[in-house]
Structure formats: structure tokens, C-alpha cells
Design a protein around this motif. Structure first.
Motif, PDB file in Angstrom:
ATOM      1  N   ALA A  42      43.688  42.124  43.692  1.00  0.00           N
ATOM      2  CA  ALA A  42      44.178  41.418  42.506  1.00  0.00           C
ATOM      3  C   ALA A  42      43.972  39.912  42.640  1.00  0.00           C
ATOM      4  O   ALA A  42      43.638  39.240  41.659  1.00  0.00           O
ATOM      5  N   LEU A  43      44.167  39.367  43.832  1.00  0.00           N
ATOM      6  CA  LEU A  43      43.969  37.927  44.031  1.00  0.00           C
ATOM      7  C   LEU A  43      42.487  37.574  43.909  1.00  0.00           C
ATOM      8  O   LEU A  43      42.126  36.556  43.312  1.00  0.00           O
ATOM      9  N   LYS A  44      41.626  38.409  44.447  1.00  0.00           N
ATOM     10  CA  LYS A  44      40.188  38.186  44.298  1.00  0.00           C
ATOM     11  C   LYS A  44      39.795  38.203  42.827  1.00  0.00           C
ATOM     12  O   LYS A  44      39.001  37.371  42.367  1.00  0.00           O
ATOM     13  N   ASP A  45      40.342  39.162  42.083  1.00  0.00           N
ATOM     14  CA  ASP A  45      40.041  39.245  40.652  1.00  0.00           C
ATOM     15  C   ASP A  45      40.447  37.962  39.932  1.00  0.00           C
ATOM     16  O   ASP A  45      39.716  37.457  39.076  1.00  0.00           O
ATOM     17  N   TYR A  46      41.629  37.448  40.269  1.00  0.00           N
ATOM     18  CA  TYR A  46      42.098  36.223  39.612  1.00  0.00           C
ATOM     19  C   TYR A  46      41.144  35.067  39.897  1.00  0.00           C
ATOM     20  O   TYR A  46      40.783  34.303  38.992  1.00  0.00           O
ATOM     21  N   TYR A  47      40.728  34.946  41.139  1.00  0.00           N
ATOM     22  CA  TYR A  47      39.790  33.876  41.495  1.00  0.00           C
ATOM     23  C   TYR A  47      38.488  33.995  40.710  1.00  0.00           C
ATOM     24  O   TYR A  47      37.980  33.009  40.159  1.00  0.00           O
ATOM     25  N   LEU A  48      37.930  35.189  40.651  1.00  0.00           N
ATOM     26  CA  LEU A  48      36.610  35.367  40.051  1.00  0.00           C
ATOM     27  C   LEU A  48      36.629  35.228  38.529  1.00  0.00           C
ATOM     28  O   LEU A  48      35.663  34.765  37.932  1.00  0.00           O
ATOM     29  N   VAL A  49      37.719  35.636  37.886  1.00  0.00           N
ATOM     30  CA  VAL A  49      37.799  35.576  36.418  1.00  0.00           C
ATOM     31  C   VAL A  49      38.395  34.264  35.932  1.00  0.00           C
ATOM     32  O   VAL A  49      37.879  33.634  35.003  1.00  0.00           O
ATOM     33  N   ALA A  50      39.489  33.835  36.536  1.00  0.00           N
ATOM     34  CA  ALA A  50      40.238  32.682  36.024  1.00  0.00           C
ATOM     35  C   ALA A  50      40.047  31.413  36.841  1.00  0.00           C
ATOM     36  O   ALA A  50      40.475  30.340  36.409  1.00  0.00           O
ATOM     37  N   GLY A  51      39.395  31.516  37.983  1.00  0.00           N
ATOM     38  CA  GLY A  51      39.295  30.375  38.888  1.00  0.00           C
ATOM     39  C   GLY A  51      38.515  29.197  38.339  1.00  0.00           C
ATOM     40  O   GLY A  51      38.678  28.072  38.821  1.00  0.00           O
ATOM     41  N   GLY A  52      37.685  29.424  37.333  1.00  0.00           N
ATOM     42  CA  GLY A  52      36.911  28.334  36.749  1.00  0.00           C
ATOM     43  C   GLY A  52      37.628  27.577  35.653  1.00  0.00           C
ATOM     44  O   GLY A  52      37.075  26.622  35.089  1.00  0.00           O
ATOM     45  N   TYR A  53      38.853  27.980  35.335  1.00  0.00           N
ATOM     46  CA  TYR A  53      39.630  27.314  34.299  1.00  0.00           C
ATOM     47  C   TYR A  53      40.796  26.582  34.973  1.00  0.00           C
ATOM     48  O   TYR A  53      41.759  27.214  35.434  1.00  0.00           O
ATOM     49  N   PRO A  54      40.747  25.250  35.046  1.00  0.00           N
ATOM     50  CA  PRO A  54      41.802  24.492  35.733  1.00  0.00           C
ATOM     51  C   PRO A  54      43.202  24.812  35.219  1.00  0.00           C
ATOM     52  O   PRO A  54      44.156  24.839  35.993  1.00  0.00           O
ATOM     53  N   GLU A  55      43.316  25.068  33.908  1.00  0.00           N
ATOM     54  CA  GLU A  55      44.634  25.371  33.344  1.00  0.00           C
ATOM     55  C   GLU A  55      45.222  26.653  33.937  1.00  0.00           C
ATOM     56  O   GLU A  55      46.438  26.775  34.074  1.00  0.00           O
TER      57      GLU A  55
END
Length: 217
Positions: A42-55
Motif C-alpha cells: 500500500a505504501l509503494k502504491d501511494y508513492y507511485l500514484v500520488a508521490g508526484g503531487y506535492p499536495e
């Protein structure tokens, strides 16, 4: 594990906007080697999907990038309150034995950890929706007792399957009309519904449809 619901959150909150400097699989691999452990899916998923959005990484909660993940005692620490008043982590034993481990928190300089969420997926989906709505131009909230949640289910869909989204203090929702971008988060501990949208007048329209009484933030 949570790629699709995170993509739903991002598309609703940042439609038409490109991600910034995304987090790569190579960065995740390097962090695992440095820490000597495998990061939860789940943490990997968050990084890969949302990690490019600073907000999504730094609004109210500050999620550490892979390079800044750290070990404190028996815990992998991956998140802190924006003001540094609390941190959240995962016990090493749970990292090794559970595919969707429990999240625990620690206030300030306290030594004792407390239970925050029974599932990492619920924690990340909840704060992901929270971070996304806080980044919108118009935000509002209203009191909504938990027993009345069904009142809004005609207008909203929950973010993520039930088995992945429940177990934390908040849950994300998306307005069902795809042409009207709005994202929401329900906080169980305060029984408050928060909403955010870039579209002027949308919150007023939802008030009329749902009978809710929003207070602008």
C-alpha cells in the motif's frame, strides 16, 4: 492494492494537471535496500500514484519520501503531522508478517505508541482524500452523525473497497457526477464531513440535493 482508488482520488482532485517529479520504483528499491526490509504494498502504491503531487505528500500530513524513511526502535516511521506534533509508523513485526499492517502513532516526544489504524490501506486512502480536498479552491464542512452517512450515499461513492478503506479515523468519498469534480473525507472521530472542489457553486448545489448545511472554511 490501492492503485485504483488512489488514481480516482488524483483524477478527481487534479484533473488536467500533470504530476510533478514522480517517485520511481528505483527510489523505492533503494529505500528497501538501505532499510533492510520490504515496504508494504500500500505504501509503494501511494508513492507511485500520488508521490508526484506535492499536495498529496505534504499538505496536512507530511509523508516521507523513500529517501527519508527511517527506523525508530522497532518502527518504520513514514509520516508526520505537518507541524511535527506526531509521527506515524509500522512495527517491524507487523511489516514482516502482515500484507496490510496496522499503523501506530506517537505524539510529540512521547515514548508510547498508540493504535491509529488497523490497516495501512485505510490510513493512506483516508489521508490521501484529506490532502486532496484541502488543496481545492473551495472547501467546506458540516456535521453529519455516522448513523446518517447513508444520507449522502445517493450523491457520493466511497473511495476503495470496504475491506481496504475501513479501519482508520477517516474515509474518502467522490461525488458521483464525474462532470462535477468534488472530493470529500468523513472523519469518524468528530463526525464531520469535509468537501473540496475547484468549481464555484458546486457545494451550494450539493447542499440543495442532500439537505446538508455546510460551513465554508
Amino acid at each position: 492494492m490501492i492503485v485504483e482508488p488512489l488514481q480516482l482520488t488524483v483524477s478527481a482532485a487534479f484533473a488536467g494537471l500533470n504530476a510533478g517529479s514522480a517517485i520511481s520504483a528505483d527510489q523505492i528499491d533503494a529505500a528497501e535496500k538501505r532499510l533492510g526490509l520490504a515496504l508494504p504494498e500500500a505504501l509503494k502504491d501511494y508513492y507511485l500514484v500520488a508521490g508526484g503531487y506535492p499536495e498529496m505528500m505534504e499538505k496536512d500530513f507530511h509523508l516521507f519520501s523513500p529517501e527519508k524513511l527511517r527506523i525508530e526502535g522497532d518502527y518504520l516511521v513514514f509520516c508526520e503531522e505537518s507541524q511535527g506534533g506526531a509521527v506515524w509508523g509500522i512495527h517491524r513485526n507487523n511489516l514482516l508478517t502482515l500484507p496490510n499492517p496496522r499503523v501506530e502513532g506517537r505524539a510529540g516526544n512521547a515514548q508510547k505508541w498508540f493504535s491509529e489504524s488497523s490497516k495501512l490501506s485505510a490510513f493512506l486512502l483516508g489521508i490521501g482524500a484529506w490532502q486532496a480536498l484541502l488543496s481545492q479552491e473551495e472547501t467546506a464542512r458540516c456535521e453529519l452523525p455516522e448513523k446518517q452517512l447513508k444520507k449522502i450515499e445517493a450523491q457520493f461513492d466511497y473511495i476503495g473497497e470496504r475491506s481496504l478503506r475501513l479501519g482508520g479515523h477517516r474515509v474518502g468519498l467522490i461525488y458521483r457526477d464525474a462532470a462535477a469534480p468534488l472530493i470529500a473525507a468523513y472523519l469518524f472521530n468528530s463526525e464531520m464531513l469535509y468537501v473540496g472542489t475547484p468549481e464555484e457553486g458546486l457545494i451550494e448545489r450539493i447542499e440543495e440535493l442532500s439537505g446538508l448545511d455546510f460551513e465554508w472554511l
